[in-house]
Structure formats: C-alpha cells, structure tokens
Scaffold this motif. Structure first.
Motif, PDB file in Angstrom:
ATOM      1  N   GLY A 346      -4.591  -2.018  10.535  1.00 45.32           N
ATOM      2  CA  GLY A 346      -3.917  -2.024  11.858  1.00 45.32           C
ATOM      3  C   GLY A 346      -2.388  -2.909  10.804  1.00 45.32           C
ATOM      4  N   GLY A 347      -2.377  -2.661  10.065  1.00 41.53           N
ATOM      5  CA  GLY A 347      -0.950  -3.112   9.357  1.00 41.53           C
ATOM      6  C   GLY A 347       0.396  -2.314   9.074  1.00 41.53           C
ATOM      7  N   SER A 348      -0.140  -0.907   9.851  1.00 43.58           N
ATOM      8  CA  SER A 348       1.074  -0.062  10.017  1.00 43.58           C
ATOM      9  C   SER A 348       1.311   0.911   8.589  1.00 43.58           C
ATOM     10  CB  SER A 348       2.004  -0.370  10.195  1.00 43.58           C
ATOM     11  OG  SER A 348       2.912  -1.413   8.284  1.00 43.58           O
ATOM     12  N   VAL A 349       0.483   0.454   7.971  1.00 45.87           N
ATOM     13  CA  VAL A 349       0.123   1.794   6.885  1.00 45.87           C
ATOM     14  C   VAL A 349      -1.194   2.404   6.801  1.00 45.87           C
ATOM     15  CG1 VAL A 349      -0.135   2.435   4.058  1.00 45.87           C
ATOM     16  CG2 VAL A 349       1.591  -0.173   5.287  1.00 45.87           C
ATOM     17  N   ASP A 350      -1.567   4.282   6.899  1.00 47.33           N
ATOM     18  CA  ASP A 350      -2.745   4.724   6.390  1.00 47.33           C
ATOM     19  C   ASP A 350      -3.785   4.432   5.998  1.00 47.33           C
ATOM     20  OD1 ASP A 350      -2.766   7.170   5.108  1.00 47.33           O
ATOM     21  OD2 ASP A 350      -0.638   7.114   6.178  1.00 47.33           O
ATOM     22  N   ASP A 351      -5.335   4.405   6.344  1.00 52.89           N
ATOM     23  CA  ASP A 351      -6.004   4.297   4.948  1.00 52.89           C
ATOM     24  C   ASP A 351      -5.219   4.949   3.666  1.00 52.89           C
ATOM     25  OD1 ASP A 351      -7.106   2.791   6.677  1.00 52.89           O
ATOM     26  OD2 ASP A 351      -8.551   4.452   7.610  1.00 52.89           O
ATOM     27  N   GLY A 352      -5.592   6.381   4.330  1.00 49.68           N
ATOM     28  CA  GLY A 352      -5.356   7.417   2.758  1.00 49.68           C
ATOM     29  C   GLY A 352      -3.616   6.979   1.534  1.00 49.68           C
ATOM     30  N   THR A 353      -2.676   6.724   2.833  1.00 51.08           N
ATOM     31  CA  THR A 353      -1.561   5.965   1.474  1.00 51.08           C
ATOM     32  C   THR A 353      -1.667   4.440   1.059  1.00 51.08           C
ATOM     33  OG1 THR A 353      -0.645   6.922   3.390  1.00 51.08           O
ATOM     34  CG2 THR A 353       0.885   5.194   1.739  1.00 51.08           C
ATOM     35  N   GLU A 354      -2.615   3.572   1.978  1.00 57.93           N
ATOM     36  CA  GLU A 354      -2.954   2.581   0.871  1.00 57.93           C
ATOM     37  C   GLU A 354      -4.092   2.637  -0.471  1.00 57.93           C
ATOM     38  OE1 GLU A 354      -3.580  -1.299   2.804  1.00 57.93           O
ATOM     39  OE2 GLU A 354      -3.862  -0.826   4.811  1.00 57.93           O
ATOM     40  N   ILE A 355      -4.931   3.675  -0.655  1.00 54.95           N
ATOM     41  CA  ILE A 355      -6.344   3.862  -1.462  1.00 54.95           C
ATOM     42  C   ILE A 355      -5.185   4.837  -2.660  1.00 54.95           C
ATOM     43  CG2 ILE A 355      -7.577   5.580  -1.650  1.00 54.95           C
ATOM     44  CD1 ILE A 355      -8.826   5.023   1.164  1.00 54.95           C
ATOM     45  N   GLN A 356      -4.116   5.503  -1.912  1.00 51.93           N
ATOM     46  CA  GLN A 356      -3.277   6.405  -2.898  1.00 51.93           C
ATOM     47  C   GLN A 356      -2.332   5.643  -4.053  1.00 51.93           C
ATOM     48  OE1 GLN A 356      -0.996   9.644  -1.512  1.00 51.93           O
ATOM     49  NE2 GLN A 356      -2.877  10.333  -0.730  1.00 51.93           N
ATOM     50  N   ARG A 357      -2.344   4.616  -2.959  1.00 54.08           N
ATOM     51  CA  ARG A 357      -1.213   3.247  -3.830  1.00 54.08           C
ATOM     52  C   ARG A 357      -1.398   2.259  -4.125  1.00 54.08           C
ATOM     53  NH1 ARG A 357       2.857   0.963   0.879  1.00 54.08           N
ATOM     54  NH2 ARG A 357       1.341  -1.075   1.140  1.00 54.08           N
ATOM     55  N   GLY A 358      -3.491   2.303  -3.879  1.00 59.41           N
ATOM     56  CA  GLY A 358      -4.096   0.998  -4.635  1.00 59.41           C
ATOM     57  C   GLY A 358      -4.007  -0.394  -4.410  1.00 59.41           C
ATOM     58  N   MET A 363      -7.366  -4.998   4.337  1.00 56.58           N
ATOM     59  CA  MET A 363      -6.613  -5.758   4.718  1.00 56.58           C
ATOM     60  C   MET A 363      -5.254  -5.918   5.257  1.00 56.58           C
ATOM     61  SD  MET A 363      -7.701  -8.200   1.474  1.00 56.58           S
ATOM     62  CE  MET A 363      -6.980  -9.810   1.936  1.00 56.58           C
ATOM     63  N   ALA A 364      -4.631  -6.113   6.299  1.00 56.77           N
ATOM     64  CA  ALA A 364      -3.248  -5.720   6.538  1.00 56.77           C
ATOM     65  C   ALA A 364      -2.059  -6.159   5.717  1.00 56.77           C
ATOM     66  CB  ALA A 364      -2.826  -6.045   8.578  1.00 56.77           C
ATOM     67  N   VAL A 365      -2.416  -7.190   4.950  1.00 60.15           N
ATOM     68  CA  VAL A 365      -0.871  -8.305   4.645  1.00 60.15           C
ATOM     69  C   VAL A 365      -0.824  -7.821   3.299  1.00 60.15           C
ATOM     70  CG1 VAL A 365      -2.367  -9.315   2.769  1.00 60.15           C
ATOM     71  CG2 VAL A 365      -0.815 -10.472   3.540  1.00 60.15           C
ATOM     72  N   ASP A 366      -1.578  -6.887   3.148  1.00 66.02           N
ATOM     73  CA  ASP A 366      -0.989  -6.069   1.841  1.00 66.02           C
ATOM     74  C   ASP A 366      -0.108  -4.504   2.227  1.00 66.02           C
ATOM     75  OD1 ASP A 366      -2.859  -4.488   2.524  1.00 66.02           O
ATOM     76  OD2 ASP A 366      -3.930  -4.485   0.028  1.00 66.02           O
ATOM     77  N   ASP A 367      -0.050  -4.339   3.386  1.00 67.20           N
ATOM     78  CA  ASP A 367       0.359  -2.878   3.714  1.00 67.20           C
ATOM     79  C   ASP A 367       1.776  -2.980   3.486  1.00 67.20           C
ATOM     80  OD1 ASP A 367      -2.338  -2.451   4.801  1.00 67.20           O
ATOM     81  OD2 ASP A 367      -1.444  -1.993   6.481  1.00 67.20           O
ATOM     82  N   VAL A 368       2.742  -3.937   3.255  1.00 68.57           N
ATOM     83  CA  VAL A 368       3.911  -3.581   2.429  1.00 68.57           C
ATOM     84  C   VAL A 368       4.166  -4.019   0.633  1.00 68.57           C
ATOM     85  CG1 VAL A 368       5.048  -4.249   4.853  1.00 68.57           C
ATOM     86  CG2 VAL A 368       4.539  -5.758   3.307  1.00 68.57           C
ATOM     87  N   PRO A 369       5.284  -3.231   0.259  1.00 66.95           N
ATOM     88  CA  PRO A 369       5.084  -3.291  -1.219  1.00 66.95           C
ATOM     89  C   PRO A 369       5.076  -4.586  -1.654  1.00 66.95           C
ATOM     90  CG  PRO A 369       6.408  -1.058  -0.444  1.00 66.95           C
ATOM     91  CD  PRO A 369       6.397  -2.464   0.821  1.00 66.95           C
TER      92      PRO A 369
END
Length: 491
Positions: A346-358, A363-369
């Motif tokens: 629920g951190g505003s970045v979809d799972d696929g994007t998070e997995i791609q960028r590492g 964890m929602a806390v790291d949903d921004v760069p």
C-alpha cells in the motif's frame, strides 16, 4: 406423376426404417447415392413447368460431421412464355443439361437414425437449349453455365450401411441459360429422394451385436434392442470392451459430462472426473471456469487451476491476476506478495516496479527512491508541466500520472513542506466558469495526493481562472500555456 413417385419413395423409405436401427458415423467412410425428383426452372419466361432430374453422389467422411464429395447429374429444365413479346419471341424452351460439382455436407446430428444435413458446392453445367419444335434455340445452342448447388435434407437409415435420402435444394446458374440476359441469374429449386450406401468402418460404428450377445446384455440389464442403453453416445459394446465405462450410466465418472462427449468432443478420460489432476472436475472446468480440462495450469503461471480457484482465488485464465507485472506463482512462492493486490504494501508503488528497482514490495517505507533532491523554496511556485485534464473537466488524464508521482515523491521526502495548489485557465469563455473549473482542477490534484497518503492539512487549493497569465491569450500556444496547475510553497 413425378410428385406421386416422390411420395411413394418417401413412404416406402419410412416403412423400411427399423426402430432399432442407429445411424453410423460418416467419418472415414465412403458413400454412394442416387436420387431423383422434380425441378422448377426460374428464368425470364413467365410460365413455370415442372421438369425432372437425376443425380449420383460420391462422398467421403472427413470427420464425424463433415463429408466432402462430388455430384454428377442430368436435369430436364422447361419453361413457357405467353404471350410472346419482342424481347422473348419463343413460347417454349427446353434445356437438357448435365452438371458436375464438388460439394461439402455438414451433418447436423451425427450418429442419429434420422440425420439432417446442409450442403453447398460449386461446379459447372453443360446444356443444350431447344424450342417447342425440338430445334435448337438459337440454332446450335449449346453452352456452359456456372452451377452452385446448396440445400437441406435428411437421411433416414434403413440399416447399418444404407439410408433413404430426402433433399430440398436450390441451384444457381448464370443469367443466359434461357438465352435472355435480364440482369439476374437463372436458377431452379428441386426436391429429390433417393438411396445412399455406406462402405467402410470406424471406431464409432455400432458393432453391438458383434461384441455383446443378447443373452449377456439381458444378464447385465442392458437393452438388447438398443445399442446405446444409457444414451451417452457410446455403444454398449464399446463401453464394455474399449472404454471400460458403465453402459448403464451415461456419466461414469460423475463429472457432469456424458461418456460419449468426453471421448468424442473433449478427449477427456470418462473414468476420471479430473483428467488433468488439477483439483477441478472436468465438467466444472468446461462449463464453469472455461479452463482446459487437459491442462492442469491453463494460464501457465505456475499454479494449477485448482490452486488458483480454490486456494488463492486468482484468475486461472490470467497469469498475472492483479496486472502488476509479476506472475501469480512468483508472487505466492517467491516474493510472498498478494497476487490479488497490485500494491501489496500500500505504499503507492506496484509490486512489479518495486521488484524491478530492488525495493521491498512488503514495506511501504521504501516506496519512494532513497535519495533526496532540492525541495521547492518557500514563496516560490512551480508549474506542473505535463499535467492535463479532459476538456472543460476536472478529470485528470492518465498521461498525467508521472507528473503527479514526482510531486508525491517530493512531498513524501519532505514531510514538513506545505503547498498551495493553484489552478489557472485561459480567458476563453465566461469568467465565472473559468474560476469554477480552475478551482475544481486544483481540488482534483489535492484529492489525488490525499488518496496516496499526503495529509490534507499540508495542501491548500485556489482557483485563479484567467488571472496571472504567463503568455498571451491571443494565440493557441499562449492559451495552452495559461491552462496550467502550479505548486506554490507556503511553508
């Protein structure tokens, strides 16, 4: 006389059909038929005369319901004209014709005692045209026409290898078979009755008498007068000797599909309710979930159809149920994310994007760069270039998501920043309307940010309409620049 003969053939054929006879599948069988009957030539002459024709047919069964073959025949086509006219000066025309065609038959109820069919074909017809005195009209008239037959009919099986045939058809010719071109094609309907013989065998043949004798049938509770006691599409002999199914039960494995349909239509196992072993019975896969009963994992995502439906509630027809760019099985087994939620944390970045960028999709806390850039200075404003709305609407276009995502990241990285979202328009139209739409657009941006976790206390809105233009409203380019949203930092 012709019609009486047709009725006689019909009655004799019907009387010859035994109630216990079952039609044989046409697949891989050769058949020869002969049929005859009346026709009615439709052409430019105004009086129709009944003629008669005869036809021989050879066919081969390419499947249970399709046969391909050829027909050759003779038709006596007749027509009269009264009164004579300048354009049609002949009172009688008789066209003696021979035709040949390649035809396709579609059998609508294979392996039935009364088997209806439709057919269509294409070929040619050679004819000699004569007038009422028996002379060629015009002299020496002999020509070739296109010949397109189609029609409907049915076969009534007399025994295992022969059937009485009744057929109503229509034949399309070119427009000059009567020697007069009216702009429309000549044609003739025809009714024919005949007899067809079948040769050859296939796996679906009714060989009940060969495989199960009457005494054995009675001992087993089978009907010796019915080759398919349970009416499942398989003969009793085949059920006992070949498929090992129960000839007294139309659905041996209880999966909701008749044994005959499993064997002939779906190629599933009539002795196993779940042919592919995926946890769903064959009937549910076919009729309820539209999955493949022969493939345990229809969408090839690494989860069986049964696991998707019964355990994870994912879509067995879509390898990525939540459309986040990660397959359902990878979400379940590798990343432990929710295959039904594109943004598990629920951190505003979809799972696929998070997995791609590492980053961690749990964890929602790291949903921004994990980096900071310069924040907007107090008292300064920034135009949100690329932010657009649908015409005369406060509905944000999908193309604006990237711009708003950057604003979201900035406000997330700097939690102490408070801003005023200002909407502007050009000067076209009434000022009141421009003020209203500019305020609504600013509020739409605020709502977008609030939904994604930015507190509303940090966001204010203001609609300034056509005030404070940044370019001339006299050109379309200038007006486009004036239609904008700005971010003004107040703290």
């Amino acid at each position: 006389m012709v019609c009486r003969s047709c009725v006689l053939v019909f009655l004799l054929g019907t009387l010859m059909v035994s109630p216990g006879v079952r039609a044989q599948s046409v697949e891989e069988k050769l058949s020869f038929g002969l049929r005859a009957g009346p026709n009615l030539w439709i052409n430019d002459l105004n009086d129709r005369v009944v003629g008669i024709g005869i036809e021989g047919i050879a066919r081969y069964g390419v499947s249970r319901s399709l046969t391909l073959g050829a027909a050759i025949g003779y038709e006596s086509l007749k027509s009269r004209q009264f009164p004579l006219t300048a354009s049609i000066p002949v009172d009688y025309i008789h066209a003696k014709s021979a035709h040949g065609s390649v035809d396709l038959w579609i059998h609508l109820s294979p392996a039935s005692q009364f088997s209806p069919y439709v057919y269509v074909g294409a070929g040619a017809m050679h004819y000699v045209r004569k007038d009422g005195t028996g002379f060629g009209y015009p002299p020496g008239a002999s020509d070739v026409s296109v010949y397109i037959p189609f029609g409907i009919g049915f076969e009534a099986f007399v025994n295992k290898t022969s059937a009485v045939t009744f057929d109503f058809g229509y034949r399309i010719l070119d427009g000059r078979t009567d020697n007069f071109a009216s702009g429309s094609s000549d044609s003739y309907p025809t009714f024919k009755a005949g007899y067809t013989m079948y040769f050859g065998t296939n796996d679906e043949d009714d060989d009940d008498e060969d495989e199960v004798n009457n005494g054995t049938e009675r001992m087993m509770g089978l009907d010796p007068n019915n080759p398919d006691t349970d009416a499942d599409g398989l003969t009793d002999g085949k059920e006992l000797k070949v498929y090992k199914t129960n000839p007294l039960q139309s659905d041996t494995d209880g999966d909701g599909i008749k044994d005959g349909e499993e064997v002939w239509r779906y190629q599933t196992d009539p002795l196993r309710a779940d042919t592919d072993g995926d946890g769903l019975n064959d009937g549910d896969e076919i009729f309820t979930y539209n999955t493949d009963p022969l493939k345990a994992d229809t969408d090839k995502d690494g989860l069986t159809d049964g696991e998707e439906i019964l355990t994870y509630k994912t879509d067995p027809l879509n390898a990525d149920s939540d459309h986040d760019g990660v397959g359902d099985a990878d979400e379940v087994f590798t990343y432990k994310t929710n295959p039904l939620n594109a943004d598990t944390d629920g951190g505003s970045v979809d799972d696929g994007t998070e997995i791609q960028r590492g980053s961690n999709p749990l964890m929602a806390v790291d949903d921004v760069p994990a980096r900071k850039g310069p924040a907007l200075e107090v008292g300064k404003s920034m135009v949100l270039e690329g932010l657009t709305f649908k015409p005369w609407s406060a509905e944000i276009t999908p193309e604006s998501e990237n711009v708003l995502q950057q604003v979201l990241e900035m406000l997330t990285l700097y939690p102490d920043v408070e801003v005023e979202i200002r909407g502007y328009t050009d000067d076209a139209g009434p000022r009141a309307r421009n003020m209203k739409i500019s305020a609504e657009r600013a509020q739409a941006v605020k709502r977008w940010l609030e939904v994604r976790g930015i507190y509303g206390t940090r966001l204010r809105t203001k609609g300034l309409g056509p005030d404070e233009p940044r370019a001339s409203n006299k050109t379309e380019e200038g007006r486009e620049l004036n239609r904008r949203v700005e971010l003004y930092r107040i703290k």
